[in-house]
Design a protein around this motif. Structure first.
Motif, mmCIF file in Angstrom:
data_model
loop_
_atom_site.group_PDB
_atom_site.id
_atom_site.type_symbol
_atom_site.label_atom_id
_atom_site.label_comp_id
_atom_site.label_asym_id
_atom_site.label_seq_id
_atom_site.Cartn_x
_atom_site.Cartn_y
_atom_site.Cartn_z
ATOM 1 N N LEU A 101 0.969 -1.165 0.025
ATOM 2 C CA LEU A 101 -0.035 -0.008 0.092
ATOM 3 C C LEU A 101 1.014 1.427 -0.019
ATOM 4 O O LEU A 101 0.502 2.086 -0.720
ATOM 5 N N LEU A 102 2.021 1.372 0.893
ATOM 6 C CA LEU A 102 2.730 2.424 0.824
ATOM 7 C C LEU A 102 3.488 2.610 -0.677
ATOM 8 O O LEU A 102 3.737 3.703 -1.033
ATOM 9 N N LEU A 103 4.040 1.718 -1.291
ATOM 10 C CA LEU A 103 4.464 1.745 -2.361
ATOM 11 C C LEU A 103 3.580 1.886 -3.569
ATOM 12 O O LEU A 103 4.099 2.124 -4.463
ATOM 13 N N GLY A 104 2.119 2.259 -3.351
ATOM 14 C CA GLY A 104 1.282 2.276 -4.255
ATOM 15 C C GLY A 104 1.108 1.187 -5.302
ATOM 16 O O GLY A 104 0.438 1.279 -6.197
ATOM 17 N N GLN A 163 -7.143 7.744 9.480
ATOM 18 C CA GLN A 163 -6.997 6.583 8.897
ATOM 19 C C GLN A 163 -5.265 6.500 8.838
ATOM 20 O O GLN A 163 -4.995 7.469 8.284
ATOM 21 N N VAL A 164 -4.800 5.179 8.992
ATOM 22 C CA VAL A 164 -3.376 5.169 8.891
ATOM 23 C C VAL A 164 -3.078 3.967 8.158
ATOM 24 O O VAL A 164 -3.750 3.012 8.170
ATOM 25 N N THR A 165 -2.097 4.113 7.140
ATOM 26 C CA THR A 165 -1.426 2.869 6.503
ATOM 27 C C THR A 165 0.146 2.716 6.955
ATOM 28 O O THR A 165 0.736 3.685 7.186
ATOM 29 N N VAL A 166 0.320 1.538 7.276
ATOM 30 C CA VAL A 166 1.533 1.295 7.845
ATOM 31 C C VAL A 166 2.173 -0.024 6.974
ATOM 32 O O VAL A 166 1.346 -0.873 6.758
ATOM 33 N N ARG A 179 6.528 -0.574 13.773
ATOM 34 C CA ARG A 179 5.912 0.751 13.514
ATOM 35 C C ARG A 179 4.314 0.266 13.502
ATOM 36 O O ARG A 179 3.374 0.955 13.665
ATOM 37 N N ALA A 233 1.510 2.086 15.718
ATOM 38 C CA ALA A 233 0.211 2.641 15.010
ATOM 39 C C ALA A 233 -0.798 1.947 15.864
ATOM 40 O O ALA A 233 -1.880 2.788 16.310
ATOM 41 N N ALA A 280 -1.649 6.242 -3.233
ATOM 42 C CA ALA A 280 -0.988 5.309 -4.148
ATOM 43 C C ALA A 280 -0.177 5.931 -5.285
ATOM 44 O O ALA A 280 1.084 5.381 -5.447
ATOM 45 N N GLN A 332 1.486 6.446 5.999
ATOM 46 C CA GLN A 332 0.523 7.380 5.054
ATOM 47 C C GLN A 332 -0.480 7.588 6.148
ATOM 48 O O GLN A 332 -1.070 6.610 6.819
#
Lengths: 402, 402
Positions: free
Chosen positions: A12-15, A39-42, A48, A52, B23, B39
């Motif tokens: 997800l972080l890398l798209g 909302q958080v993406t980790v 980490r 979160a 993304a 994110q």
């Protein structure tokens, strides 16, 4: 009740994938009246991820984690929950046996790491995964309910609806059951539908909401109750009133797409349909042909080049009727629908496009001009809907005004 | 260099729109070699937005905010940056005048709040918005570069590529320019392409990367340099070597889709193409017809019902040839491509589907069986690609092995 959603996954972080789960969960929570602040993406990193979770437990009333419960060493949501809540890892031995047995049968072996999908933090509740293998998790830490669901959308959605949301409702003192029914309409704009139902909108249980999708306006009726029967009864009362007020613009409910309804109406009459398409480039035919039940009623489609500048406006109606004849001679069908592209009033993007739609059924032939705002793929999608709905109206004998 | 992305907007939390910006930004950052740990999505709330910025400044080396710089009172990114960095708000008066003049001309008036799109925190650098009105922002706070870009994807992408990433590269000591070229291939799997280019993969500048999209494998060559010319020269050297090794499976570069290439090849020969489709339900015809330049070379398409169980396997090749004849008699064209659905070996989802693709050009007729893994929409999308590529090969005189 403030709910924080944590999406887990380096991809997800890398798209590499778009975080559609966050939107789905966010929309479901909003439907239920829960609030969201963050909302958080980790990524797949134990420290980490645990951090979160701690942050979310501190600032929210409930936490939903999506992803990180698969079989690989990158899947660390279970470990992070154990770290945050200081628990040991437990294993659902019955589920582990089922995984072992099934995979041994299919692949001849099972990796130890795969059995991690039967693990859960001690003292938490493992949640069944109806569309997959990994167990979900429901637990409470520092009085905050925490849920872990899969990242795979089809697995996540079912577990969210069947396991997580009922528990969240119960934890927040809401009735345990939320049921919904969607009535699908075509022919009115959103504000026209809303005006007709204005006073119903004030109700807090059942609630009604309006959803626009292309040229359709959907009315969703939702009711909360202690039992499904009671909720359904509440919905039925409102549905009857909505149908009374909106009349024939309601063409179906829930999963009744226009394709499904059109195919059903054709089948009940023993008619087959052919489509001849200029403006819609075959999308009417392909959406019909891809729908279950099409084999008996879909005769075929003809995609022809756009009339473009070759035809002047006065000839457009003729053009659509020519396409009808072309369809009749090429494809044997009782019903032929033809759509020809009009010239736009203005070549600028965002201008109005006109189409001529002609439908022939055993009961007669009718042509209509339809004006649509937009350009390219967007206008084709609106046009596809309009053609299917006009075909549906013609087949059911409801002729429209030109 | 760790970059944290903050997406701003209550509509994201409510799931009314999907956070595709995260993304896109994540993928661009990964391409450049920047790292991402978190994110965050936050609603239109000043305190929580400022809090998210403070947290990001504490734990990351750079911050990118997307959204919240529009004209409404809900747009609070500018105010949050002023609060975090203790700065006053400044206004770009020239930009404010341009907004005032333009909107007065179009609408007859301009609301004061609209002029907020010309505001920026004192001491920061306003960034031009090539696809919109609101200025972006580049600033440094506690030695951490912070950027604010619009939430509208078309505005965000251009500002990211032209303004933010060059500044981020400069701040991290990287060369200022990154240029990329994509070579598109069809016919080999990803691992086969990767094997051929194995040693090139080790280079750190230019870099190569593999991207799979449906049945295509794309090779992206990227180079960093101080000037575009130097980067382009570095790319050209690698491109030549990649083309030498991969040979005819490279069918185009950058925006050359298979539709674009097929239309170009047809036009150069003065040929028109018709498609007769069972398995692909008209999607070959509609994707061709929707491509620029199709008017002169697209003769039309015929969508027929799937052969289904009516045809046994031995008859499939005959069926495709029958479809060819049907196309020839219905639609006048020098090139006819026909695709008939084979029966799958196994009715389970995820099993192999076979298709027969036949192409007739003025130079001859050829039919091939294609096996595809999957079901439903996914297999139709693969099939669409295979049909277009086989048509392209036939038109260019490259006959494939059956």
């Amino acid at each position: 009740v403030i709910v924080e959603v944590i999406a887990v996954g380096t991809e997800l972080l890398l798209g590499q994938i778009i975080n559609s789960n966050a939107a789905v969960i966010g929309a479901r929570l909003a439907d239920e009246g829960f609030d969201a602040h963050y909302q958080v993406t980790v990524g797949d990193n134990l420290d980490r991820l645990a951090g979160a979770i701690r942050t979310a437990v501190d600032r929210a009333d409930a936490v939903i984690l999506s992803g990180g419960i698969g079989p690989t060493q990158d899947d660390l949501t279970r470990e992070a929950l154990c770290a945050v809540a200081d628990r040991a890892m437990a294993r659902d031995e019955a589920h582990a046996s089922a995984i072992r047995e099934r995979l041994t049968r299919i692949r001849g072996f099972v990796a130890d790491s795969t059995l991690r999908m039967a693990d859960y933090p001690e003292g938490s509740t493992p949640l069944p995964n109806r569309n997959g293998v990994a167990l979900g998790i429901a637990m409470t830490h520092e009085d905050v309910p925490i849920f872990a669901v899969p990242g795979v959308p089809s697995e996540m959605t079912v577990m969210l609806d069947e396991q997580v949301l009922p528990r969240l409702r119960a934890a927040s003192g809401e009735p345990a059951i939320l049921r919904s029914r969607v009535l699908r309409t075509w022919g009115y704009g959103e504000s026209q539908v809303a005006d007709e139902l204005d006073d119903l909108y004030a109700s807090s249980n059942p609630t009604i909401a309006f959803l626009v999708d292309g040229s359709e306006v959907r009315v969703r009726i939702s009711a909360k109750a202690e039992h499904a029967d009671a909720a359904d009864k509440m919905i039925a009362g409102v549905e009857q009133e909505v149908r009374r007020r909106l009349g024939p613009i309601v063409f179906g409910s829930d999963d009744d797409t226009v394709e499904v309804v059109l195919i059903r109406e054709l089948a009940s009459r023993g008619w087959r349909l052919a489509a001849v398409e200029a403006a819609t480039l075959g999308t009417v035919a392909s959406s019909l042909a891809a729908t279950s039940g099409a084999t008996d009623v879909f005769a075929g489609g003809l995609t022809v080049r756009s009339a473009g500048d070759e035809v002047n406006r006065a000839a457009l109606d003729d053009r659509a009727r020519q396409l009808l004849v072309q369809g009749e001679t090429t494809l044997a069908a009782e019903v032929v629908v033809a759509v020809s592209e009009g010239r736009s009033d203005d070549p600028e993007p965002g201008s109005t496009q006109s189409l001529v739609v002609a439908v022939r059924t055993p009961e007669g032939t009718r042509a209509s001009t339809v004006s649509l705002l937009g350009d390219g793929a967007r206008v084709r999608e609106y046009a596809r809907g309009a053609v299917l709905h006009l075909a549906r109206l013609a087949v059911t004998g409801v002729w429209w005004d030109d």
